[in-house]
Scaffold this motif. Structure first.
Motif, short mmCIF file in Angstrom:
data_model
loop_
_atom_site.label_atom_id
_atom_site.label_comp_id
_atom_site.label_asym_id
_atom_site.label_seq_id
_atom_site.Cartn_x
_atom_site.Cartn_y
_atom_site.Cartn_z
N LEU B 34 0.37 -1.16 -0.06
CA LEU B 34 0.06 0.06 -0.31
C LEU B 34 0.99 1.30 0.29
O LEU B 34 2.00 1.06 0.84
CB LEU B 34 -0.98 -0.45 1.45
CG LEU B 34 -2.34 -0.60 1.31
CD1 LEU B 34 -2.48 -1.17 2.64
CD2 LEU B 34 -3.03 -0.93 0.13
N ASP B 35 0.69 2.39 -0.63
CA ASP B 35 1.51 3.07 -0.79
C ASP B 35 0.72 4.85 -0.99
O ASP B 35 -0.89 4.68 -1.66
CB ASP B 35 2.13 2.99 -1.86
CG ASP B 35 3.48 4.60 -1.47
OD1 ASP B 35 4.66 3.77 -1.25
OD2 ASP B 35 3.18 5.66 -1.57
N LYS B 36 0.47 5.76 0.10
CA LYS B 36 0.14 6.84 -0.31
C LYS B 36 -0.45 7.92 -1.22
O LYS B 36 -0.90 8.00 -2.17
CB LYS B 36 -0.12 7.75 1.55
CG LYS B 36 1.24 8.45 1.47
CD LYS B 36 0.74 9.80 2.85
CE LYS B 36 2.47 9.41 2.72
NZ LYS B 36 2.74 10.96 2.36
N THR B 43 11.56 9.36 -0.42
CA THR B 43 12.13 9.84 -0.14
C THR B 43 13.32 8.81 -2.28
O THR B 43 14.16 9.32 -2.29
CB THR B 43 13.37 9.25 0.44
OG1 THR B 43 12.04 9.80 1.94
CG2 THR B 43 13.92 10.40 0.54
N SER B 44 12.10 7.88 -1.61
CA SER B 44 13.48 7.49 -3.07
C SER B 44 13.23 7.57 -4.27
O SER B 44 13.91 7.33 -4.82
CB SER B 44 12.76 5.72 -2.99
OG SER B 44 12.69 5.32 -1.60
N GLY B 45 12.46 8.67 -4.58
CA GLY B 45 12.41 9.69 -5.79
C GLY B 45 13.38 10.63 -5.72
O GLY B 45 13.23 11.30 -6.61
N SER B 323 20.23 5.26 4.10
CA SER B 323 20.63 4.81 3.34
C SER B 323 19.50 3.27 2.73
O SER B 323 20.96 2.44 2.58
CB SER B 323 21.94 3.96 4.10
OG SER B 323 22.80 5.28 4.11
N GLY B 324 18.48 3.66 2.76
CA GLY B 324 17.99 2.76 1.93
C GLY B 324 17.83 1.83 0.96
O GLY B 324 18.17 0.88 0.67
N VAL B 325 18.76 3.22 0.20
CA VAL B 325 19.16 2.65 -1.54
C VAL B 325 20.00 1.67 -0.95
O VAL B 325 20.23 0.27 -2.04
CB VAL B 325 19.47 3.73 -2.40
CG1 VAL B 325 19.87 3.28 -3.85
CG2 VAL B 325 18.52 4.22 -2.95
C1 LIG Z 1 19.51 14.04 -0.86
C2 LIG Z 1 19.18 12.62 -0.52
C3 LIG Z 1 19.95 11.99 -0.51
C4 LIG Z 1 20.91 10.15 -0.42
N1 LIG Z 1 21.30 9.29 -1.14
C5 LIG Z 1 21.25 8.67 -0.66
C6 LIG Z 1 22.01 7.30 -1.29
O1 LIG Z 1 23.23 7.96 -1.71
N2 LIG Z 1 22.40 6.28 -0.99
C7 LIG Z 1 21.29 5.86 0.06
O2 LIG Z 1 21.51 4.79 -0.55
N3 LIG Z 1 20.38 6.42 0.06
C8 LIG Z 1 20.32 7.83 0.63
N4 LIG Z 1 19.40 8.41 0.50
C9 LIG Z 1 18.45 8.23 1.28
C10 LIG Z 1 17.70 7.37 0.94
O3 LIG Z 1 16.51 8.03 -0.22
C11 LIG Z 1 16.22 6.38 1.73
O4 LIG Z 1 16.82 5.94 2.81
C12 LIG Z 1 15.54 5.15 0.90
O5 LIG Z 1 14.96 6.31 -0.17
C13 LIG Z 1 13.98 5.20 2.07
O6 LIG Z 1 13.62 4.69 1.60
P1 LIG Z 1 12.61 3.86 1.90
O7 LIG Z 1 11.26 3.04 0.98
O8 LIG Z 1 11.98 3.59 3.20
O9 LIG Z 1 11.16 5.57 2.03
P2 LIG Z 1 9.73 6.32 0.55
O10 LIG Z 1 11.04 5.98 -0.75
O11 LIG Z 1 9.89 7.85 1.17
O12 LIG Z 1 8.99 5.50 0.77
C14 LIG Z 1 8.00 5.24 1.95
C15 LIG Z 1 6.53 5.07 1.29
O13 LIG Z 1 5.40 5.17 2.47
C16 LIG Z 1 5.00 5.49 1.53
N5 LIG Z 1 3.67 5.52 2.92
C17 LIG Z 1 3.87 7.27 3.65
N6 LIG Z 1 2.82 6.88 4.47
C18 LIG Z 1 2.06 6.19 4.39
C19 LIG Z 1 0.46 5.69 4.94
N7 LIG Z 1 0.08 6.36 5.95
N8 LIG Z 1 0.09 4.72 3.74
C20 LIG Z 1 0.47 4.58 2.45
N9 LIG Z 1 1.82 4.36 2.24
C21 LIG Z 1 2.60 5.61 3.37
C22 LIG Z 1 4.88 7.20 1.22
O14 LIG Z 1 4.46 7.39 0.03
C23 LIG Z 1 6.71 5.82 0.30
O15 LIG Z 1 5.93 5.75 -0.58
C24 LIG Z 1 19.00 9.66 0.29
C25 LIG Z 1 18.26 10.79 0.76
C26 LIG Z 1 18.25 12.36 0.02
C27 LIG Z 1 17.21 13.05 1.07
#
Ligand SMILES: Cc1cc2nc3c(=O)[nH]c(=O)nc-3n(C[C@H](O)[C@H](O)[C@H](O)COP(=O)(O)OP(=O)(O)OC[C@H]3O[C@@H](n4cnc5c(N)ncnc54)[C@H](O)[C@@H]3O)c2cc1C
Lengths: 359, 357
Positions: B34-36, B43-45, B323-325
């Motif tokens: 599920l994604d909002k 952050t992943s984009g 650092s989720g990537v």
């Molecule tokens: C500027 C910057 C540079 C970075 N550089 C690096 C790098 O070089 N290397 C690296 O490894 N990492 C890097 N990171 C960190 C990395 O991008 C993140 O750690 C990673 O994208 C996190 O992924 P995620 O899936 O946890 O979060 P997200 O991609 O944010 O995914 C979370 C998802 O949850 C959904 N969501 C939230 N609340 C709800 C809800 N109530 N109901 C349904 N859906 C919901 C959101 O819509 C979102 O799509 C960087 C981050 C930034 C900002």
């Protein structure tokens, strides 16, 4: 640098806002990326009407000169050939002269950034020789450059008809007007009939199927209701309408609503032309696509509202003037556009998009 | 849409989608993500997307990152080309006095089997000729690289869907309840029931945790990035601060600010970032900047990943990390093991939510 009012955009709306604010003793700065004030007016050779009651009907470039003449007497700082490229954390605008970026801190900002033309996409529409009607008009009237010899026009709005006539006047052969709808969209019938009288065919229910050429447009295929014809042209002018330019509003974190009659997504604003951000006002096409007269009126309204906020004019006086200007706007503006505007005002407190970032 | 699932993943970012895909390799049915908004909207984009190991501290965290980096080449084989490049990573320093620090880092890494070299000025310039000649040296590791985050998530999603995973996007979770030993997940588009629930909401984890009364201490940390026009390929390495993508664009920036969820970009940081980039690679002064964007990091309070079972809740899992990537293939693998086998091949106790007490 500090200023009372920063006006972004030196077209008709920005200039009329500058007149309203600067004439009341405020320190005003206009920033525009062009080297010349006046915006789109500079290439408009047609007579503009209706204009607000304080102006006689006149040609676009004449109106530009008139407005520029008017601000000369006041305290207006001009930053021509300058662009707003972003905002600092403290809200100052970052302005560049293409070499350096410097901050300008303003008490109020009026965004009069105008509109951009929309293209009409078809296969190979990005080929040289294919441009918007506004670009063609700019080339012939402002830059004195012939964009081509044999043209077709895609679209049949008033602006498209006007441009077709101006192209003819400078010796460009207009071979056809192509319109997707079943009749001409222009409200001023005379222009369409002037073109017909000159033997220019109107193809209704038709569109460009494909453009072809070696490095530039040479031929286009037009899909008519029952056949496909091919014309050789070196110029295609397309009229996809116009949409407000929104970049600055995005950067400022303004809220938005969608209003078809105003050109699509438009920053939300109230009757003082204040946006969702207290210190930011807007005017002109940025507040919704319209014709020159109404654009000037919105510039005046924004200017008066900002003057009131900065205590250069009393609230009672401001109210009275604003009311009169809104009334005139209602009379001058195309009915559909005006009612779209009123609908848009009503949505001020419930914008579709409060946060343009997808967080 | 089916309302009963074995497993629901909240959040389809690189972490959530990575988990969903890895689960689907072993478990063909009953997974819903599920994604909002949309999986790349978080952050992943909006990330630099380095797959980065070296100069992470302490060394056990670097080791953890290394295991993930090592999974990347296999990932490409399984889900398709994600434009992963193991370029090697360079962390330049400009003062000779930093060399000692670099050497200490290299030593502590050597103990855990990560090879880091401390390069002289000449060696740096030989590897990366466009680097500022004023550079004093750099630490270098061969395991670092970068990936195209959009392709990565897209490929995760495609592969997951091929394996039967369902995605429901533009569907915000608003409420979570425990009913008869199961989880009832209420969303904009209806309620779903599941046995296993995985919280992968990234920077929104705190709010999602609140729905169950679980405290997930993840904060927001904004980062702003500049993007250049596509330039000829001229940077060979992933440099801590900037990288060149496959299409020639250079991504610059490593800023950190506390700005809540505000994703604006500001000229202050943009100018600092540009100065940093030009200090590293002076030639960039001539490049045109076409875009600036910002992202909100999901930053756990102590900076380290929060992974694994939620203490006191059965079948409830959390994965929230910066650092989720870098970590996504490893996190996907480990959470899958945890759910399928009840234990993980690499210990993750250190990353348990329980450490926050
Ligand atoms: C500027 C910057 C540079 C970075 N550089 C690096 C790098 O070089 N290397 C690296 O490894 N990492 C890097 N990171 C960190 C990395 O991008 C993140 O750690 C990673 O994208 C996190 O992924 P995620 O899936 O946890 O979060 P997200 O991609 O944010 O995914 C979370 C998802 O949850 C959904 N969501 C939230 N609340 C709800 C809800 N109530 N109901 C349904 N859906 C919901 C959101 O819509 C979102 O799509 C960087 C981050 C930034 C900002």
């Amino acid at each position: 640098m500090k200023t009372d009012v920063l006006i972004i955009g030196g077209g008709p709306a920005g200039l009329s806002a500058a007149i309203e604010t600067a004439s009341r003793g405020l320190d005003v700065t206009i920033v525009d990326e062009a080297s010349q004030l006046g915006g789109q007016l500079n290439q408009q050779t047609q007579v503009l009407r209706p204009l607000p009651s304080v102006y006689e009907p006149m040609r676009g470039f004449e109106l530009a000169n008139k407005l520029i003449e008017q601000i000369k007497g006041f305290n207006v700082r001009l930053l021509l050939n300058h662009r707003v490229v972003g905002f600092y954390a403290d809200g100052s605008a970052g302005i560049t002269d293409e070499e350096n970026v410097f901050p300008v801190k303003a008490k109020k900002i009026i965004v009069a950034s105008g509109a951009a033309e929309k293209a009409v996409a078809f296969p190979k529409w990005t080929m040289p020789g294919i441009m918007t009607i506004g670009a063609a008009q700019t080339l012939i009237n402002r830059d004195f450059v012939m964009p081509g010899k044999e043209a077709v026009i895609v679209g049949s709005s008033d602006f498209a008809m006007e441009t077709a006539i101006q192209l003819m006047d400078v010796g460009i052969r207009v071979k056809a007007i192509i319109e997707k709808q079943s009749g001409a969209l222009a409200k001023e019938q005379e222009k369409a009939s002037e073109l017909s009288k000159n033997g220019i065919p109107f193809y209704f229910n038709s569109f460009i199927k494909e453009a072809r050429g070696n490095g530039q447009v040479e031929q286009i295929d037009i899909e008519l209701p029952d056949e496909v014809i091919t014309l050789s042209v070196d110029l295609v002018c397309m009229d996809g309408g116009r949409a407000p330019i929104l970049d600055v509003f995005y950067q400022l974190g303004c809220s938005f609503g969608f209003q078809e009659e105003l050109g699509g997504w438009v920053p939300q604003y109230n009757h003082t032309l204040q946006t969702g951000r207290e210190d930011v006002y807007l005017a002109g096409n940025a507040a919704g696509i319209s014709t020159q007269g109404p654009l000037l009126l919105t510039g005046m309204i924004a200017g008066i509202s900002v003057s009131e906020e900065l205590q250069a004019i009393s609230p009672a006086e401001a109210n009275e003037m604003r009311e009169a200007l809104w009334k005139e706007l209602g009379l001058l503006e195309d009915k559909e556009v005006y009612s779209g505007r009123i609908k848009h005002l009503e949505n001020f407190t419930s914008p579709l998009l409060k946060d343009q970032f997808i967080s | 849409m089916e309302t009963n699932y074995e497993t629901i993943v909240i959040g389809g970012g690189v972490v959530g989608s990575g988990i969903a895909y890895h689960l689907s390799e072993r478990y063909k049915e009953g997974v819903l993500v599920l994604d909002k908004k949309y999986p790349m909207s978080g952050t992943s984009g909006s990330t630099q997307a380095w797959v980065w190991v070296h100069n992470k501290t302490p060394s056990w965290y670097a080791e953890f990152s290394m295991y993930s980096a090592e999974l990347y080449p296999y990932l490409s084989k399984k889900i398709g080309d994600v434009e992963y490049k193991r370029t090697g990573g360079l962390s330049p320093f400009f003062n000779e006095s930093d060399r000692e620090k670099a050497q200490k880092l290299a030593e502590s890494y050597r103990k855990i089997g990560i090879k880091i070299k401390v390069l002289s000025r000449e060696e740096v310039l030989e590897k990366e000729p466009y680097m500022n000649p004023e550079v004093a040296g750099a630490t270098y590791s061969s395991i670092d690289g970068n990936v195209n985050p959009f392709r990565l998530i897209d490929m995760y999603m495609r592969a997951a869907k091929r394996n039967g995973v369902r995605y429901s996007t533009y569907n915000r979770v608003t409420e979570i309840r425990q009913v008869n030993g199961k989880y009832l997940v209420v969303s904009d588009k209806g309620a779903f029931e599941c046995k296993n629930l995985i919280l992968a909401g990234g920077t929104w984890s705190r709010e999602i945790g609140d729905m169950l009364g679980v405290k997930i201490p993840v904060n927001q940390l904004r980062g702003q990035i500049l993007v250049s026009e596509p330039l000829k390929p001229f940077l060979n390495f992933t440099i801590s601060g900037l990288r060149q993508a496959n299409n020639g664009e250079v991504l610059m920036g490593y800023s950190m600010e506390e700005a809540g969820f505000n994703r604006a970009t500001t000229l202050d940081v943009i100018q600092e970032t540009a100065n940093m980039a030009v200090r590293y690679v002076p030639g960039l002064r001539k490049a045109k900047i076409v875009r600036a964007f910002s992202g909100i990091r999901a930053m756990p309070e102590d900076g380290f990943p929060i992974l694994g079972n939620v203490p006191g809740y059965e079948n409830l899992y959390v994965a929230a990390t910066h650092s989720g990537v870098t970590l996504s293939p490893l996190i996907g693998t480990l959470i899958t093991e945890l759910i399928m086998d009840g234990e993980t091949s690499i210990p993750i106790d250190r990353y348990s939510l329980s450490r926050f007490g």
